[in-house]
Motif scaffolding. Structure first.
Motif, short mmCIF file in Angstrom:
data_model
loop_
_atom_site.label_atom_id
_atom_site.label_comp_id
_atom_site.label_asym_id
_atom_site.label_seq_id
_atom_site.Cartn_x
_atom_site.Cartn_y
_atom_site.Cartn_z
N VAL A 9 0.39 -1.12 -0.10
CA VAL A 9 -0.04 -0.17 -0.06
C VAL A 9 1.05 1.06 -0.46
O VAL A 9 1.81 1.71 0.91
N VAL A 10 0.71 2.25 -0.94
CA VAL A 10 1.17 3.93 -1.13
C VAL A 10 0.58 4.86 -0.62
O VAL A 10 -0.26 5.00 -1.65
N SER A 11 0.71 5.03 0.26
CA SER A 11 -0.22 6.83 0.36
C SER A 11 0.92 7.49 0.38
O SER A 11 1.72 8.08 0.49
N ASP A 16 0.27 14.71 8.58
CA ASP A 16 0.33 13.60 9.74
C ASP A 16 -0.88 14.05 10.40
O ASP A 16 -0.05 15.15 11.49
N PRO A 17 -2.22 14.05 10.94
CA PRO A 17 -3.11 12.44 9.80
C PRO A 17 -2.70 13.29 8.76
O PRO A 17 -3.18 14.28 8.71
N SER A 18 -2.81 11.53 7.31
CA SER A 18 -4.01 12.61 6.32
C SER A 18 -5.24 11.57 6.10
O SER A 18 -5.70 10.34 6.06
N SER A 19 -6.22 12.54 5.72
CA SER A 19 -7.15 11.73 4.86
C SER A 19 -6.53 10.42 3.76
O SER A 19 -7.58 9.49 3.63
N THR A 20 -5.54 10.39 3.18
CA THR A 20 -4.55 10.21 1.95
C THR A 20 -4.70 8.52 3.10
O THR A 20 -4.72 7.65 1.99
N ARG A 21 -3.73 8.47 3.75
CA ARG A 21 -3.63 7.55 4.23
C ARG A 21 -4.49 6.66 5.26
O ARG A 21 -4.73 5.67 5.41
N LEU A 22 -6.01 7.96 5.83
CA LEU A 22 -7.03 6.97 6.13
C LEU A 22 -7.47 6.17 5.19
O LEU A 22 -8.45 5.20 5.43
N LEU A 23 -7.88 6.71 4.64
CA LEU A 23 -8.26 5.80 2.67
C LEU A 23 -7.62 4.45 2.74
O LEU A 23 -8.59 3.48 2.16
N LEU A 116 -6.38 1.61 -7.59
CA LEU A 116 -6.28 3.32 -7.81
C LEU A 116 -7.23 3.97 -6.56
O LEU A 116 -8.45 3.33 -7.03
N ALA A 117 -6.63 4.72 -5.52
CA ALA A 117 -7.64 5.46 -4.89
C ALA A 117 -7.36 7.10 -4.62
O ALA A 117 -5.72 7.40 -4.55
N ALA A 118 -7.88 8.13 -4.31
CA ALA A 118 -7.54 9.41 -4.91
C ALA A 118 -8.08 10.17 -3.08
O ALA A 118 -9.69 9.79 -3.10
N THR A 119 -7.91 11.56 -3.03
CA THR A 119 -8.25 12.09 -1.70
C THR A 119 -8.58 14.22 -2.32
O THR A 119 -7.43 13.90 -3.25
N ALA A 120 -9.45 14.73 -2.19
CA ALA A 120 -9.36 15.61 -2.61
C ALA A 120 -10.27 16.66 -1.55
O ALA A 120 -11.53 15.97 -1.30
N GLY A 121 -10.66 17.34 -1.97
CA GLY A 121 -11.24 18.43 -0.70
C GLY A 121 -12.53 18.75 -1.34
O GLY A 121 -13.49 19.41 -0.38
N PRO A 144 -4.89 -1.61 -13.43
CA PRO A 144 -5.81 -1.53 -12.45
C PRO A 144 -7.13 -2.33 -12.35
O PRO A 144 -7.80 -2.21 -13.56
N VAL A 145 -7.55 -2.36 -11.56
CA VAL A 145 -8.92 -2.30 -11.90
C VAL A 145 -9.95 -1.72 -12.07
O VAL A 145 -9.72 -0.09 -11.85
N SER A 146 -10.96 -2.33 -11.96
CA SER A 146 -11.94 -1.16 -13.01
C SER A 146 -12.66 -0.02 -12.36
O SER A 146 -12.48 1.34 -12.79
N THR A 147 -13.47 -0.39 -10.56
CA THR A 147 -13.46 0.76 -10.19
C THR A 147 -12.55 1.29 -9.23
O THR A 147 -11.40 0.63 -8.53
N GLY A 148 -11.92 2.60 -9.10
CA GLY A 148 -11.27 3.53 -8.57
C GLY A 148 -11.77 4.31 -7.19
O GLY A 148 -13.05 4.28 -6.74
N VAL A 149 -11.59 4.54 -6.04
CA VAL A 149 -11.84 4.94 -5.14
C VAL A 149 -11.51 6.59 -4.81
O VAL A 149 -10.51 6.57 -4.59
N PHE A 150 -12.63 7.26 -4.67
CA PHE A 150 -12.89 9.30 -4.00
C PHE A 150 -13.17 9.34 -3.53
O PHE A 150 -14.28 8.69 -3.29
#
Length: 215
Positions: A9-11, A16-23, A116-121, A144-150
């Motif tokens: 897992v690569v965040s 610190d803390p971050s929503s990216t790591r939380l996801l 694949l996953a991503a975070t944003a405001g 990459p799998v079909s579903t990405g998580v945003f």
């Protein structure tokens, strides 16, 4: 595969803390749970790119990865699947995330199942996974799998109508990754310069000398 299935897992979160790591943690938990339900034992490591920021910069500048970064990249390349999560800045993945990708061996992720996953405001960046991250990993010959998580800031609210949809996306993507991991062994491209590529399974060097390949 022998032994426990390895998940890297690569965040790319910067705080610190971050929503990216939380996801990233939520996704890893879902993948591990899904695989456990299939009787598959897993082991995993989570890497925070901010801990490797100086090594990544040095690697990009010199072309040589310092030992901590090299060990991380070796684990990622040798894993059975990879989960990558990046914050979205200016409509794309972060510079630190891209610099890490540039520091990878060109074929490190070939044939690799990737979630694949991503975070944003804001939800306005939700398409960044498909127009920025997915082409990058397709170029690297990953799978990459079909579903990405945003996840946007609103997805971390207390109201169930926002939290539940995020978990549903996580569970769907985790299931797709688990499906990919249990389908078959990872296909690693053959080395075009290996003896086997010239000789085949039953050939010999004598055959090669007598009939050199034309390339």
């Amino acid at each position: 595969m022998t032994g426990a299935t390895q998940i890297a897992v690569v965040s790319a979160g910067l705080s610190d803390p971050s929503s990216t790591r939380l996801l990233a943690d939520r996704i890893l938990q879902a993948v591990t749970k899904d695989l456990a339900g299939r009787g598959t034992e897993t082991s995993s490591r989570v890497f925070e790119l901010r801990d490797f920021a100086h090594d990544i910069t040095n690697s990009v500048l010199t072309g040589f990865a310092p030992k901590p970064l090299a060990e991380m990249n070796d684990f990622v390349a040798g894993a059975d699947a990879v989960v990558v999560v990046s914050p979205i800045f200016s409509t794309s993945y972060s510079g630190l995330f891209k610099s890490w990708v540039d520091a990878l061996d060109r074929d490190a992720l070939a044939g690799m199942p990737v979630l694949l996953a991503a975070t944003a405001g804001t939800p306005r960046h939700s398409l960044a996974i498909d127009y920025a991250m997915r082409p990058l990993f397709t170029y690297l010959h990953a799978e990459p799998v079909s579903t990405g998580v945003f996840a946007s800031s609103d997805d971390w609210g207390e109201s169930a109508d926002r939290v539940a949809p995020l978990q549903q996306r996580i569970d769907r993507a985790a299931r797709e990754l688990a499906d990919r991991m249990t389908e078959a062994e990872r296909a690693v491209p053959a080395d075009p310069f290996s003896p086997e590529s010239y000789l085949g399974e039953n050939g010999s060097f004598a055959d090669l000398l007598a009939n050199p390949p034309v390339r």
